[in-house]
Design a protein around this motif. Structure first.
Motif, PDB file in Angstrom:
ATOM      1  N   GLU A   1       0.839  -1.196   0.000  1.00 56.33           N
ATOM      2  CA  GLU A   1       0.000   0.000   0.000  1.00 56.33           C
ATOM      3  C   GLU A   1       0.876   1.249   0.000  1.00 56.33           C
ATOM      4  OE1 GLU A   1      -3.961  -0.382   2.355  1.00 56.33           O
ATOM      5  OE2 GLU A   1      -2.430  -1.365   3.582  1.00 56.33           O
TER       6      GLU A   1
ATOM      7  N   LYS B   1      -1.953  11.832  -1.014  1.00 65.42           N
ATOM      8  CA  LYS B   1      -3.075  10.948  -1.305  1.00 65.42           C
ATOM      9  C   LYS B   1      -2.666  10.032  -2.460  1.00 65.42           C
ATOM     10  CE  LYS B   1      -7.962  10.960  -2.677  1.00 65.42           C
ATOM     11  NZ  LYS B   1      -9.117  11.815  -3.094  1.00 65.42           N
TER      12      LYS B   1
ATOM     13  N   ASP C   1      -4.411   6.833  -5.061  1.00 68.02           N
ATOM     14  CA  ASP C   1      -5.462   5.912  -5.495  1.00 68.02           C
ATOM     15  C   ASP C   1      -4.896   5.114  -6.667  1.00 68.02           C
ATOM     16  OD1 ASP C   1      -7.612   4.505  -6.407  1.00 68.02           O
ATOM     17  OD2 ASP C   1      -8.989   6.204  -6.501  1.00 68.02           O
TER      18      ASP C   1
ATOM     19  N   GLU D   1      -6.038   2.101  -7.603  1.00 67.80           N
ATOM     20  CA  GLU D   1      -6.988   1.103  -8.081  1.00 67.80           C
ATOM     21  C   GLU D   1      -7.934   1.669  -9.131  1.00 67.80           C
ATOM     22  OE1 GLU D   1      -9.093  -0.862  -4.917  1.00 67.80           O
ATOM     23  OE2 GLU D   1      -7.490  -2.338  -4.699  1.00 67.80           O
ATOM     24  N   ARG D   2      -8.482   2.863  -8.890  1.00 69.83           N
ATOM     25  CA  ARG D   2      -9.492   3.404  -9.801  1.00 69.83           C
ATOM     26  C   ARG D   2      -9.000   4.668 -10.517  1.00 69.83           C
ATOM     27  NH1 ARG D   2     -14.337   0.675  -8.610  1.00 69.83           N
ATOM     28  NH2 ARG D   2     -14.259  -0.478  -6.639  1.00 69.83           N
TER      29      ARG D   2
ATOM     30  N   TYR E   1      -8.142  -1.688 -10.412  1.00 68.00           N
ATOM     31  CA  TYR E   1      -9.349  -2.441 -10.087  1.00 68.00           C
ATOM     32  C   TYR E   1      -9.871  -3.219 -11.288  1.00 68.00           C
ATOM     33  CZ  TYR E   1     -13.985  -3.661  -8.425  1.00 68.00           C
ATOM     34  OH  TYR E   1     -15.112  -4.354  -8.080  1.00 68.00           O
TER      35      TYR E   1
END
Length: 419
Positions: free
Chosen positions: A76, A114, A116, A118-119, A157
């Motif tokens: 992560e 931040k 992200d 996955e998307r 994802y």
């Protein structure tokens, strides 16, 4: 030693084709498959091609295809992390260096605000000395983490198992057992092509040297016209009369090379454990043809599937004791016996094991393919997936119970064969 090699090759082939079914359908659905493994435990061989690492592991007791998203991603990027970014020609992040950043002087080091992956496929953060200048970095669809010098592909994802439609996930899981049936059919088809497919004609096939048929003077290829005056229309007719008359002289009328001969034959008695039957040491006639071999492959696959299902049914109803089940030790012992009877019988045994593996994996038991398919069926009915944590717990408990059953069965095998 030969039995050990035969056992490893057979079991390895069954697992290989089973997992290959999962791999092919998963890749076709666009799922990132991180590893295709034969065996468990430490790696003894590995080879990477494109996105997938192909491995052979020390313990030849199974295998797996590790699909992205089936287990929580174990890497992560969280706010506050200092990471290094390497870019491709389009200016998108291609590699994210998580540690040992000093080995990549060309990397842009940022503090993550931040991420992200996955998307949105983006990272925002600050470069050192520019805390007031928040920047956004777009991440390439095909990108990698670098951890301890090793690259691990990031799974957006849309490349994860859970993102695919119910039908795609179902096919990816069901393809494993399906490949075991395909493998069994191919092996049985080849056996029919090599040794000939049985035909239902009143003709003698190969004779055993010490059988009563050979001792009486019958020969391979003799066409049985009648036995004790009873006309023979099929091989089944011949077998039925012989079985019903142990230790009884039978008058065989046969045609050989255009001549009609009458030969008296006394079937020897054979105790099946339930009754006494006659046999003369003659195999059924065969023919070598593509269509005959095709039919033989289908028929034998169906027959053995039915027999195994009937055995499982007896286990459920209590007609079949758990002490009669065999684990790896029992299968090894049976493989040893079959191997001594020749390659043809060993191949047939491999086909039977393949069918058995396919059926067992389709049982609606947690941790098996059938258990996962059962969850998909529930999802289809309720219109939404079951909670992943709950499903994972059910599969974990199912796996633990399967391992317990395996220990019990293996201990029974050891007692049966060695104690």
């Amino acid at each position: 030693m030969n039995t050990v090699i035969a056992f490893i090759l057979i079991f390895g082939a069954l697992v290989f084709f089973h997992e290959l079914g999962h791999l092919v359908l998963a890749k076709r659905a666009g799922i990132l498959c991180r590893e295709f493994a034969i065996g468990f435990g430490p790696k003894i061989f590995s080879y990477r091609k494109n996105e997938t690492l192909y491995t052979i592991r020390l313990l030849p007791v199974g295998g797996y295809v590790r699909m992205a998203g089936e287990d929580p991603e174990n890497i992560e990027v969280k706010p506050g992390y200092n990471i290094g970014l390497l870019f491709n020609k389009e200016g998108k992040v291609e590699k994210i260096v998580l540690n040992n950043k000093d080995k990549y002087p060309q990397a842009r080091v940022i503090e993550v605000e931040k991420a992200d992956l996955e998307r949105a496929m983006m990272i925002t953060g600050y470069e050192q000395g520019e805390e007031e200048n928040l920047q956004r970095f777009d991440v390439a669809e095909k990108s990698f983490f670098i951890v301890d010098g090793q690259e691990v592909q990031i799974a957006p994802y849309n490349r994860q198992f859970a993102s695919k439609s119910l039908s795609q996930r179902t096919l990816a899981i069901a393809a494993g057992p399906a490949m075991n049936f395909v493998l069994a059919f191919v092996v049985l088809f080849l056996l029919g092509f090599i040794q000939g497919a049985p035909i239902d004609e009143p003709m003698l096939g190969k004779l055993t040297a010490d059988g009563s048929a050979a001792e009486a003077g019958l020969q391979e290829g003799d066409v049985v016209q009648s036995i004790d005056g009873q006309e023979m229309r099929s091989w089944e007719d011949v077998v039925e009369v012989i079985r019903e008359n142990p230790e009884t002289s039978l008058a065989f009328v046969v045609e050989r090379n255009g001549e009609t001969l009458e030969v008296p034959v006394v079937p020897e008695a054979f105790d099946t454990g339930e009754s006494e039957i006659g046999r003369i040491g003659a195999y059924n006639p065969v023919e070598k043809s593509f269509l005959g071999s095709l039919q033989y492959g289908v028929t034998e696959t169906y027959t053995w599937t039915k027999e195994i299902l009937l055995g499982l049914g007896k286990l459920v109803t209590g007609q079949f004791s758990i002490d009669m089940l065999s684990g790896p030790v029992g299968i090894y012992d049976m493989t040893d016996r079959v191997a001594q009877s020749g390659v043809i019988n060993l191949l047939r045994w491999a086909a039977i094991l393949s069918i058995n593996l396919g059926i067992v994996n389709m049982l609606p038991i947690p941790a098996l393919d059938g258990g996962r398919l059962l969850f998909f069926a529930v999802e289809a009915v309720r219109g939404k997936p079951i909670d992943r944590h709950m499903e994972g717990m059910v599969h974990f408990i199912g796996f633990a119970l399967l391992m317990l059953l395996m220990l019990v069965v293996t201990w029974n095998d050891i007692q049966r064969f060695f104690l």
